[in-house]
Design an enzyme around this catalytic site. Structure first.
Site, PDB file in Angstrom:
ATOM      1  CE  LYS A 111      -4.140  -1.727   0.085  1.00  0.00           C
ATOM      2  NZ  LYS A 111      -4.968  -1.745  -1.075  1.00  0.00           N
ATOM      3  CE  LYS A 194      -4.135  -9.238  -4.464  1.00  0.00           C
ATOM      4  NZ  LYS A 194      -4.833  -9.187  -3.229  1.00  0.00           N
ATOM      5  CE  LYS A 197     -12.342  -5.774  -3.890  1.00  0.00           C
ATOM      6  NZ  LYS A 197     -13.234  -6.019  -2.760  1.00  0.00           N
TER       7      LYS A 197
END
Ligand code: TYM
Length: 331
Positions: A111, A194, A197
């Site tokens: 992040k 992967k 979203k």
């Protein structure tokens, strides 16, 4: 009976990664365990959604849980924000969660890389909130995809630390669970990591995508100019598409295209067409129910209200015990 807890962050519509990594297990587990499945709406605040977006996204998850076949009579379905006890436990656990271990979490490091201008404290303590979600019901099994494994390890650490600190044997150890022999990782269509979203619209196939959209996305998925030598190792983007086929198609279909690849006869157009059709078939029952459930506001209200009551009842019991262990006493 063992207790199961899992949740999905409300940051948008659900995709095949959520479906195969988590929801399919939820649907099966509800018949065998004492299950709590929630919508992680507090967790979604780390990315600062607008109030309208927040509500819409919570609705997506609730509707899609139901459309996928989670039965609110069997499993408790609830919104994380309807159970404020979670936040109290989060506070207690935060007192014994250390900066160093939180900074080392892979998801935190990802992040920081992805959103360097918004490295808020909520991101850092994200695994603590997740531990609180699980420990609040004293769960032992947590159906999740491969990407959550480290978070589960942290949940065990925080639970064990609490037990040691107050010299109790209260929180059991929660473990990641999947009915398949390994935890699932569904790859995306962008040829890299992967399905997710935050990786861009074209990377993920959503449960609510129409057949036309699925065909378009899959046909545009990253591939290459094809194998040149028999039995050569597949490059990552191609391997990802094969991994997707392994998940949604029959074993025969998979073997058929694998052989074509190994003998350098594969035509990616046919391969992708087949993959898209099998994705359409796999998601059809869920897709068909989404519209109908989404328009039934009354039903959604009932499910969320009923779920909140049951989840709070369980959470209150834990908090009563936890407050006593810590030493909070009434005068
Ligand atoms: P989230 O919202 O990112 O993902 C929800 C679930 O979907 C799984 N998943 C995948 N599985 C396989 N392949 C993929 N490409 C893929 N993408 C997503 C995730 O593993 C997860 O099971 N931190 C959690 C939400 C959460 C939670 C919890 C989960 C909050 N509290 C307590 C379990 C227990 C998350 O962000 O998942």
């Amino acid at each position: 009976m063992e207790t199961v807890v899992s949740g999905i962050r409300s940051t948008g519509k659900l995709h095949l990664g959520n479906y195969y990594g988590a929801i399919q297990n939820f649907v099966k587990m509800q018949h065998e365990y004492h299950c709590f499945f929630f919508i992680a709406d507090y967790h979604s605040l780390t990315t600062h959604p607008t109030p309208q977006n927040l509500h819409e996204n919570v609705k997506h998850v609730l509707v899609e849980y139901l459309a996928a076949g989670i039965d609110p009579e069997k499993a408790t379905i609830y919104l994380q924000s309807d159970v404020p006890e979670v936040i109290e436990l989060y506070l207690f656990l935060n007192m014994n969660a250390y900066l160093g271990e939180l900074e080392r979490s892979t998801s935190f490091k990802d992040k920081v890389r992805a959103q360097p201008n918004n490295v808020n404290a909520g991101l850092l303590t994200y695994p603590v909130l997740m531990a609180a979600d699980i420990l609040i019901h004293r769960a032992t099994k947590v159906p999740v995809g491969k990407d959550q494994e480290q978070h589960l390890e942290m949940a065990r650490t925080f639970g064990n630390r609490f037990n040691r600190m107050y010299n109790v044997d209260y929180f059991p150890e929660p473990y990641a669970f999947s009915f398949s022999d390994k935890l699932v990782k569904v790859p995306g269509l962008d040829g890299k990591g992967k399905m997710g979203k935050s990786e861009g619209e074209a990377n993920a196939v959503y449960l609510s995508d129409t057949p036309e959209i699925i065909r378009k996305k899959v046909m545009r998925a990253v591939s290459d100019s094809g194998p040149t030598e028999p039995n050569q190792q597949k490059p990552e983007a191609i391997q990802n598409l094969f991994d997707l086929m392994k998940i949604v198609s029959s074993e025969d279909t998979y073997q058929h295209f694998d052989q074509l690849y190994n003998s350098c006869q594969i035509r990616y157009g046919d391969f992708k067409k087949q993959l898209a059709e099998d994705m359409i078939i796999a998601t059809q029952p869920v897709r068909e129910r989404i519209q109908e459930i989404a328009s039934d506001t009354n039903y959604l209200h009932k499910v969320a209200t009923f779920g909140a009551e049951k989840a709070r009842e369980s959470a209150r019991k834990t908090l009563t015990a936890v407050r006593e262990f810590i030493g909070f006493k009434r005068f």
